[in-house]
Scaffold this motif. Sequence first.
Motif, PDB file in Angstrom:
ATOM      1  N   ILE A   1      17.025 -41.654  22.811  1.00  0.00           N
ATOM      2  CA  ILE A   1      15.631 -41.908  22.443  1.00  0.00           C
ATOM      3  C   ILE A   1      15.376 -41.700  20.949  1.00  0.00           C
ATOM      4  N   MET A   2      16.028 -40.721  20.326  1.00  0.00           N
ATOM      5  CA  MET A   2      15.821 -40.481  18.896  1.00  0.00           C
ATOM      6  C   MET A   2      16.462 -41.591  18.055  1.00  0.00           C
ATOM      7  N   GLU A   3      17.622 -42.060  18.471  1.00  0.00           N
ATOM      8  CA  GLU A   3      18.261 -43.170  17.760  1.00  0.00           C
ATOM      9  C   GLU A   3      17.426 -44.438  17.909  1.00  0.00           C
ATOM     10  N   LEU A   4      16.864 -44.645  19.101  1.00  0.00           N
ATOM     11  CA  LEU A   4      15.997 -45.797  19.326  1.00  0.00           C
ATOM     12  C   LEU A   4      14.744 -45.682  18.464  1.00  0.00           C
ATOM     13  N   LYS A   5      14.209 -44.482  18.348  1.00  0.00           N
ATOM     14  CA  LYS A   5      13.020 -44.242  17.518  1.00  0.00           C
ATOM     15  C   LYS A   5      13.303 -44.620  16.066  1.00  0.00           C
ATOM     16  N   ARG A   6      14.435 -44.148  15.530  1.00  0.00           N
ATOM     17  CA  ARG A   6      14.794 -44.464  14.135  1.00  0.00           C
ATOM     18  C   ARG A   6      15.067 -45.957  13.964  1.00  0.00           C
ATOM     19  N   MET A   7      15.667 -46.569  14.984  1.00  0.00           N
ATOM     20  CA  MET A   7      15.953 -47.999  14.944  1.00  0.00           C
ATOM     21  C   MET A   7      14.642 -48.788  14.850  1.00  0.00           C
ATOM     22  N   MET A   8      13.679 -48.449  15.680  1.00  0.00           N
ATOM     23  CA  MET A   8      12.388 -49.140  15.670  1.00  0.00           C
ATOM     24  C   MET A   8      11.664 -48.924  14.345  1.00  0.00           C
ATOM     25  N   GLU A   9      11.762 -47.726  13.786  1.00  0.00           N
ATOM     26  CA  GLU A   9      11.131 -47.446  12.496  1.00  0.00           C
ATOM     27  C   GLU A   9      11.769 -48.287  11.390  1.00  0.00           C
ATOM     28  N   LYS A  10      13.102 -48.409  11.416  1.00  0.00           N
ATOM     29  CA  LYS A  10      13.801 -49.242  10.424  1.00  0.00           C
ATOM     30  C   LYS A  10      13.349 -50.694  10.507  1.00  0.00           C
ATOM     31  N   LEU A  11      13.053 -51.135  11.723  1.00  0.00           N
ATOM     32  CA  LEU A  11      12.626 -52.516  11.933  1.00  0.00           C
ATOM     33  C   LEU A  11      11.126 -52.689  11.705  1.00  0.00           C
ATOM     34  N   GLY A  12      10.471 -51.599  11.311  1.00  0.00           N
ATOM     35  CA  GLY A  12       9.030 -51.662  11.069  1.00  0.00           C
ATOM     36  C   GLY A  12       8.232 -51.760  12.353  1.00  0.00           C
TER      37      GLY A  12
ATOM     38  N   LYS B   1      10.485 -44.440  25.823  1.00  0.00           N
ATOM     39  CA  LYS B   1      11.013 -44.148  27.164  1.00  0.00           C
ATOM     40  C   LYS B   1      10.964 -45.401  28.041  1.00  0.00           C
ATOM     41  N   LYS B   2       9.867 -46.143  27.937  1.00  0.00           N
ATOM     42  CA  LYS B   2       9.718 -47.379  28.718  1.00  0.00           C
ATOM     43  C   LYS B   2      10.778 -48.406  28.302  1.00  0.00           C
ATOM     44  N   MET B   3      11.030 -48.501  27.004  1.00  0.00           N
ATOM     45  CA  MET B   3      12.033 -49.443  26.505  1.00  0.00           C
ATOM     46  C   MET B   3      13.409 -49.099  27.065  1.00  0.00           C
ATOM     47  N   ILE B   4      13.735 -47.812  27.072  1.00  0.00           N
ATOM     48  CA  ILE B   4      15.035 -47.379  27.605  1.00  0.00           C
ATOM     49  C   ILE B   4      15.103 -47.666  29.101  1.00  0.00           C
TER      50      ILE B   4
END
Length: 143
Positions: A63-74, A83-86
Amino acid sequence: MMHEKAYSDRKRSQEDAFAAYNKEIITSGKYSEDEYPDLEERLVSYKGMFMEFDENSSGDIDIMELKRMMEKLGQAKTHLELKKMITEVDTTNSGTIHYNEFIEMMLGKRNSILKLILMFEEKKQEKERPTGNPPKRDLEHLP
């Protein structure tokens, strides 16, 4: 120093495992050439994408890696949205996204929020930028 070597060994091992999985997908015939004429290139691209976001080379995106990934993508998301995405992608109920789940998501028919975001980002990056010098303009053509 020893820590860096262990990390690079794990990263190389992970890359080999993902390449083997990609080869398995190509030879399985699960995805037709009509549907995906560029399957091999897609898999290479997806492998690179996954490895970039799997920051600790654990073989899955938490979840933390996904969070950083989404932030990088704006595309910053709330904890609940992450959590829903996962959950949409996680077929093993591990609470993370494994490489095979990621590939299945990207190539499969079902759409998930994560797939839509990643496909949107891919399309955005594909746009060709003009090359060469900009056209000459005179004062008459200015807005």
